[in-house]
Design a protein around this motif. Structure first.
Motif, mmCIF file in Angstrom:
data_model
loop_
_atom_site.group_PDB
_atom_site.id
_atom_site.type_symbol
_atom_site.label_atom_id
_atom_site.label_comp_id
_atom_site.label_asym_id
_atom_site.label_seq_id
_atom_site.Cartn_x
_atom_site.Cartn_y
_atom_site.Cartn_z
ATOM 1 N N GLY A 100 47.724 4.084 8.513
ATOM 2 C CA GLY A 100 48.967 4.283 7.767
ATOM 3 C C GLY A 100 49.132 3.380 6.557
ATOM 4 N N ALA A 101 48.086 2.761 6.085
ATOM 5 C CA ALA A 101 48.231 1.880 4.929
ATOM 6 C C ALA A 101 47.012 1.970 4.025
ATOM 7 N N HIS A 102 47.258 1.738 2.751
ATOM 8 C CA HIS A 102 46.130 1.627 1.810
ATOM 9 C C HIS A 102 45.459 0.285 2.041
ATOM 10 N N VAL A 103 44.165 0.323 2.254
ATOM 11 C CA VAL A 103 43.425 -0.892 2.611
ATOM 12 C C VAL A 103 42.298 -1.082 1.594
ATOM 13 N N LYS A 104 42.203 -2.292 1.084
ATOM 14 C CA LYS A 104 41.126 -2.572 0.114
ATOM 15 C C LYS A 104 39.774 -2.570 0.808
ATOM 16 N N GLY A 105 38.743 -2.224 0.078
ATOM 17 C CA GLY A 105 37.399 -2.275 0.637
ATOM 18 C C GLY A 105 36.930 -3.718 0.776
ATOM 19 N N THR A 106 36.172 -3.982 1.806
ATOM 20 C CA THR A 106 35.683 -5.359 2.008
ATOM 21 C C THR A 106 34.161 -5.444 1.932
ATOM 22 N N SER A 107 33.500 -4.309 1.720
ATOM 23 C CA SER A 107 32.027 -4.345 1.728
ATOM 24 C C SER A 107 31.461 -4.988 0.467
ATOM 25 N N GLY A 108 32.294 -5.038 -0.579
ATOM 26 C CA GLY A 108 31.805 -5.542 -1.861
ATOM 27 C C GLY A 108 31.055 -4.478 -2.655
ATOM 28 N N ARG A 109 30.940 -3.277 -2.099
ATOM 29 C CA ARG A 109 30.251 -2.192 -2.811
ATOM 30 C C ARG A 109 31.285 -1.199 -3.333
ATOM 31 N N PHE A 110 31.070 -0.713 -4.526
ATOM 32 C CA PHE A 110 31.992 0.242 -5.155
ATOM 33 C C PHE A 110 31.194 1.326 -5.875
ATOM 34 N N ALA A 111 31.830 2.468 -6.085
ATOM 35 C CA ALA A 111 31.247 3.498 -6.968
ATOM 36 C C ALA A 111 32.245 3.765 -8.089
ATOM 37 N N ASP A 112 31.727 4.093 -9.263
ATOM 38 C CA ASP A 112 32.595 4.428 -10.388
ATOM 39 C C ASP A 112 33.134 5.849 -10.222
ATOM 40 N N VAL A 113 34.398 6.010 -10.561
ATOM 41 C CA VAL A 113 35.001 7.348 -10.594
ATOM 42 C C VAL A 113 35.296 7.655 -12.061
ATOM 43 N N TYR A 114 34.751 8.769 -12.539
ATOM 44 C CA TYR A 114 34.833 9.098 -13.963
ATOM 45 C C TYR A 114 35.965 10.054 -14.260
ATOM 46 N N ASN A 115 36.386 10.063 -15.512
ATOM 47 C CA ASN A 115 37.116 11.192 -16.054
ATOM 48 C C ASN A 115 36.043 12.034 -16.758
ATOM 49 N N ALA A 174 35.998 14.565 -18.496
ATOM 50 C CA ALA A 174 36.285 15.101 -19.829
ATOM 51 C C ALA A 174 35.983 14.070 -20.918
ATOM 52 N N THR A 175 36.197 12.800 -20.612
ATOM 53 C CA THR A 175 35.988 11.760 -21.628
ATOM 54 C C THR A 175 34.727 10.945 -21.364
ATOM 55 N N GLY A 176 34.242 11.004 -20.133
ATOM 56 C CA GLY A 176 33.092 10.182 -19.759
ATOM 57 C C GLY A 176 33.488 8.760 -19.394
ATOM 58 N N ASP A 177 34.811 8.455 -19.437
ATOM 59 C CA ASP A 177 35.262 7.093 -19.112
ATOM 60 C C ASP A 177 35.274 6.870 -17.607
ATOM 61 N N VAL A 178 34.970 5.622 -17.234
ATOM 62 C CA VAL A 178 35.190 5.234 -15.835
ATOM 63 C C VAL A 178 36.684 4.941 -15.719
ATOM 64 N N GLN A 179 37.356 5.658 -14.804
ATOM 65 C CA GLN A 179 38.800 5.450 -14.711
ATOM 66 C C GLN A 179 39.211 4.701 -13.445
ATOM 67 N N ALA A 180 38.292 4.574 -12.497
ATOM 68 C CA ALA A 180 38.637 3.873 -11.256
ATOM 69 C C ALA A 180 37.346 3.470 -10.554
ATOM 70 N N ARG A 181 37.516 2.580 -9.569
ATOM 71 C CA ARG A 181 36.392 2.243 -8.684
ATOM 72 C C ARG A 181 36.812 2.627 -7.278
ATOM 73 N N VAL A 182 35.900 3.199 -6.546
ATOM 74 C CA VAL A 182 36.220 3.541 -5.159
ATOM 75 C C VAL A 182 35.368 2.650 -4.243
ATOM 76 N N PRO A 183 36.010 2.050 -3.233
ATOM 77 C CA PRO A 183 35.225 1.190 -2.341
ATOM 78 C C PRO A 183 34.305 2.023 -1.454
ATOM 79 N N LEU A 184 33.148 1.498 -1.184
ATOM 80 C CA LEU A 184 32.183 2.170 -0.296
ATOM 81 C C LEU A 184 32.157 1.406 1.022
ATOM 82 N N ALA A 185 32.607 2.081 2.074
ATOM 83 C CA ALA A 185 32.822 1.380 3.346
ATOM 84 C C ALA A 185 31.512 0.967 4.002
ATOM 85 N N SER A 186 31.580 -0.136 4.698
ATOM 86 C CA SER A 186 30.478 -0.571 5.556
ATOM 87 C C SER A 186 30.668 0.071 6.933
ATOM 88 N N ALA A 187 29.651 -0.069 7.771
ATOM 89 C CA ALA A 187 29.766 0.451 9.146
ATOM 90 C C ALA A 187 30.919 -0.244 9.873
#
Ligand code: NAD
Length: 499
Positions: free
Chosen positions: A10-25, A27-40
């Motif tokens: 029930g809550a937004h939780v930050k990633g703790t793995s230290g790994r992220f992927a870029d999320v693009y727009n 249409a512009t090719g800009d990176v607009q966000a980072r998404v955390p990549l969960a560990s096991a």
């Protein structure tokens, strides 16, 4: 730049793995966000929360569970524009198409409101003297879903709505390309009254997928994505004893018979071939006109329609027919396949290779392409391009056209355009493909039917949504009950019919 989260308990939780992927727009090719990549370990936290929350949810009566879905439908309507905008921004599809993505998912939620009826078991009164027999459908426990980038609302909804209304807890691992809408859906489900921990979103890549496949508490896995990953998840998931259904890639053929309405067929091919930049598992990527005259007429009808296609960013609203593809890597792969088509001798009738959009030069746009005289041995025929590229394979007669669809390793969808009921009927009966359109180019079944391909487009026994979803997300328990007036005869040692 925005840092996205997981949604756990029930809550937004930050990633703790230290790994992220870029999320693009796209249409512009800009990176607009980072998404955390969960560990096991992060996945495991979510699974344990789900397992703790699920029994109380399963014990909530089906009508109350269905009411959450009723409210959820209202909230999806309320937030439709917001969801569509977030979806377009990360995926690139046009706003009307993004709203359609939410809508086709919403329709499965509507179907799930029928859960009290759909979950009713079977009962035999008097199966023997004083004996009743009944079957009930019980939830599995914790289910997981792994979804593709191309329908970031619809496919999560197809999975979690039936899973949850059946009494399961659900862990969604959305595509790392466009994870915002799945997070918004989880928030809306709680606003609709779903208890915490029943729907959680764990963002990630192969590491979290592998953790899902190997987690002993997770009972079932639904997957939609490309065929190699589908095959991998199905094999490893099944060998881990889980119930698994995996839906893979596609190469959908449309047969155009000489008697077809050629304008209708051409219009259909434009929508089904180029809509959503061809990034649909039900896109038509191969047109098979029967006879040279049909082929020539079709090409003549297609060319001006393709030239008139408007390609642009979703912010242009209804003025755009399709948008960019999802990533620079997707664009590079599409262009590479186009080059292979040219090199292998296909005729590039419409060449979109130099397409560029002023002000959006860094966006992942691909102009429309039309190949003629494509043959079976070419890569552009064998592989799923997943881009705005239509291949015409000329067939001499109906049997040759049918054989093309039959012999291809993929079997998701196919269509026939004809005025001849006999040909249409023969095609629907004989073709070894899961979803058939007769003068319908993208035959995606509605929520109360089931969705699924054949051959390498699917791994598993049951389809998505419709009655199959209720089977996939429950297991049957059958009870034989006897309420004797008194045990008079002592123990019975033989296995015998109930007479
Ligand atoms: P994909 O297979 O790359 O990714 C799907 C999911 O698998 C994502 O969540 C991703 O994170 C995960 N994944 C990716 N690589 C993995 C790996 N090596 N190990 C474990 N997990 C991994 O697919 P995509 O590019 O997101 O989606 C496009 C594909 O999906 C196309 O092939 C399309 O035809 C197919 N698709 C099929 C259907 C259907 O119903 N049959 C519907 C939509 C899309």
């Amino acid at each position: 730049m925005q840092d996205l989260t997981h949604y756990i308990n029930g809550a937004h939780v930050k990633g703790t793995s230290g790994r992220f992927a870029d999320v693009y727009n796209p249409a512009t090719g800009d990176v607009q966000a980072r998404v955390p990549l969960a560990s096991a370990a992060e996945l495991d936290t979510a699974v344990r929360v789900a397992a703790a929350a699920q029994p109380a949810w399963a014990a909530t009566n089906p009508q109350r569970r269905a009411r959450v879905m009723m409210k959820f439908v209202d909230l999806l309507h309320r937030d439709m524009d917001k969801l569509a905008e977030a979806l377009s921004r990360e995926h690139g599809k046009t706003l009307p198409d993004a709203a359609g993505d939410v809508q086709r998912g919403l329709e499965v939620v509507e179907y799930c409101i029928g859960a009290p009826q759909l979950l009713k078991g079977e009962f035999t009164d008097g199966a023997g003297p004083g004996i009743d027999m009944y079957s009930m459908r019980q939830p599995l426990g914790v289910s997981a879903g792994i979804t593709p980038f191309n329908f970031p609302a619809m496919i999560p909804l197809w999975m979690f709505a039936p899973a949850i209304v059946c009494g399961n807890a659900f862990i969604l691992k959305p595509s790392e390309r466009d994870p915002s809408v799945p997070l918004m859906l989880a928030e809306l489900m709680e606003e609709a009254g779903l208890p915490k921990g029943i729907l959680q979103v764990v963002n990630g890549d192969k590491e979290s997928v592998d953790a899902i496949i190997d987690h002993p508490i997770i009972q079932s896995i639904g997957f939609v994505g490309s065929t190699p990953i589908a095959e991998y998840i199905y094999g490893r998931g099944c060998s881990n004893g889980k119930r698994v259904q995996c839906f893979g890639g596609a190469k959908n053929h449309m047969i155009i018979m000489p008697d077809a309405d050629m304008d209708q067929a051409a219009d259909a091919l434009i929508g089904a071939g180029y809509g959503a930049a061809g990034e649909r598992c039900m896109a038509i990527s191969v047109a098979v006109p029967v006879g040279e005259a049909t082929a020539n007429a079709l090409i003549e009808k297609l060319k001006p329609r393709i030239d008139a296609l408007k390609v642009g960013p979703y912010t242009a609203g209804k003025d755009v027919d399709y948008g960019p593809v999802v990533t620079a890597a997707a664009k590079a792969n599409i262009l590479k396949l186009i080059e292979s088509g040219v090199a292998q001798g296909a005729e590039l009738v419409v060449d979109g290779r130099d397409f560029s959009l002023q002000g959006y030069e860094e966006g992942f746009f691909v102009g429309p392409h039309l190949f003629d005289r494509v043959t079976k041995d070419m890569d552009i025929y064998q592989k799923e391009i997943f881009g705005p590229v239509l291949s015409v394979v000329r067939a001499n007669d109906y049997e040759e056209a049918l054989a093309l669809a039959m012999d291809h390793e993929m079997g998701n969808g196919t269509a026939i355009y004809t005025r001849d009921g006999d040909a249409a009927r023969d095609f629907a009966n004989r073709v070894n493909v899961g979803m058939i359109g007769i003068n319908v180019p993208i035959p995606v079944p509605l929520a109360y039917h089931t969705f699924g391909g054949w051959k390498k487009s699917v791994f598993g026994d049951l389809n998505q949504h419709g009655p199959d979803a209720f089977k996939f997300y429950t297991r049957t328990k059958t009870v034989t009950a006897r309420w004797p007036s008194g045990i008079k005869e002592g123990g019975e040692f033989n296995f015998k019919p109930m007479d």
